[in-house]
Design a protein around this motif. Sequence first.
Motif, short mmCIF file in Angstrom:
data_model
loop_
_atom_site.label_atom_id
_atom_site.label_comp_id
_atom_site.label_asym_id
_atom_site.label_seq_id
_atom_site.Cartn_x
_atom_site.Cartn_y
_atom_site.Cartn_z
N SER A 1 -7.92 7.48 -37.87
CA SER A 1 -9.01 6.84 -37.14
C SER A 1 -8.64 5.42 -36.74
CB SER A 1 -10.27 6.85 -37.99
OG SER A 1 -11.27 6.08 -37.40
N GLU B 1 -6.07 5.41 -33.91
CA GLU B 1 -6.70 5.76 -32.63
C GLU B 1 -7.51 4.58 -32.08
OE1 GLU B 1 -7.41 8.01 -29.35
OE2 GLU B 1 -6.02 8.39 -30.99
N THR B 2 -8.19 3.86 -32.97
CA THR B 2 -8.96 2.69 -32.54
C THR B 2 -8.04 1.64 -31.93
OG1 THR B 2 -10.64 3.08 -34.22
CG2 THR B 2 -10.51 0.86 -33.31
N TRP B 3 -6.94 1.32 -32.61
CA TRP B 3 -6.03 0.29 -32.10
C TRP B 3 -5.30 0.75 -30.84
CZ3 TRP B 3 -6.51 -4.53 -32.84
CH2 TRP B 3 -7.11 -4.99 -33.99
N ARG B 4 -5.07 2.05 -30.72
CA ARG B 4 -4.45 2.56 -29.49
C ARG B 4 -5.40 2.35 -28.31
NH1 ARG B 4 -4.13 6.74 -26.10
NH2 ARG B 4 -5.76 7.98 -27.04
N LYS B 5 -6.68 2.62 -28.52
CA LYS B 5 -7.66 2.43 -27.45
C LYS B 5 -7.79 0.94 -27.10
CE LYS B 5 -10.43 6.52 -28.41
NZ LYS B 5 -11.68 7.02 -28.97
N ILE B 6 -7.80 0.08 -28.12
CA ILE B 6 -7.88 -1.36 -27.86
C ILE B 6 -6.68 -1.82 -27.05
CG2 ILE B 6 -7.76 -3.63 -28.97
CD1 ILE B 6 -9.56 -2.49 -31.18
N SER B 7 -5.49 -1.33 -27.41
CA SER B 7 -4.29 -1.73 -26.69
C SER B 7 -4.31 -1.26 -25.24
CB SER B 7 -3.05 -1.17 -27.39
OG SER B 7 -2.92 -1.70 -28.67
N LEU B 8 -4.71 0.00 -25.03
CA LEU B 8 -4.68 0.55 -23.68
C LEU B 8 -5.79 0.02 -22.79
CD1 LEU B 8 -3.81 4.29 -24.38
CD2 LEU B 8 -2.35 2.54 -23.39
N TYR B 9 -6.99 -0.12 -23.33
CA TYR B 9 -8.14 -0.43 -22.49
C TYR B 9 -8.57 -1.90 -22.53
CZ TYR B 9 -8.38 4.61 -22.50
OH TYR B 9 -8.07 5.93 -22.38
#
Length: 115
Positions: A38, A41-49
Amino acid sequence: MFRITQLARTAAPRMGARSYSGGYSKEAYEASKEQAKSAVETWRKISLYVAIPACAIMGYIATKDELDHIHHLEHDPPQFVAYPYLHVRRRKFPYGDGEHTPFWNPLTNPDPVEE
């Protein structure tokens, strides 16, 4: 004496057993793995978006400001002020025309007026 020995045995950690790897059950391990997934996934979304668009926006703003600055320098170049400690040459530079450093920029660094 017996009491001191007994206290020393109970206060000292057991030899041969790691105390930090003890009570970790399989359920706790699986829960930890789920929490880690989890978080990833949160840090991946922060990095991408968030991070990538923020870098793109700031890059656009910086480029626009720099181009405005270059446009200003083309129309109003800086004037050379002949201070006695500037442009002292004992010998020529071993590259280029011998008068300019590798970092010399004709747009931002004025040349002294030869008389």
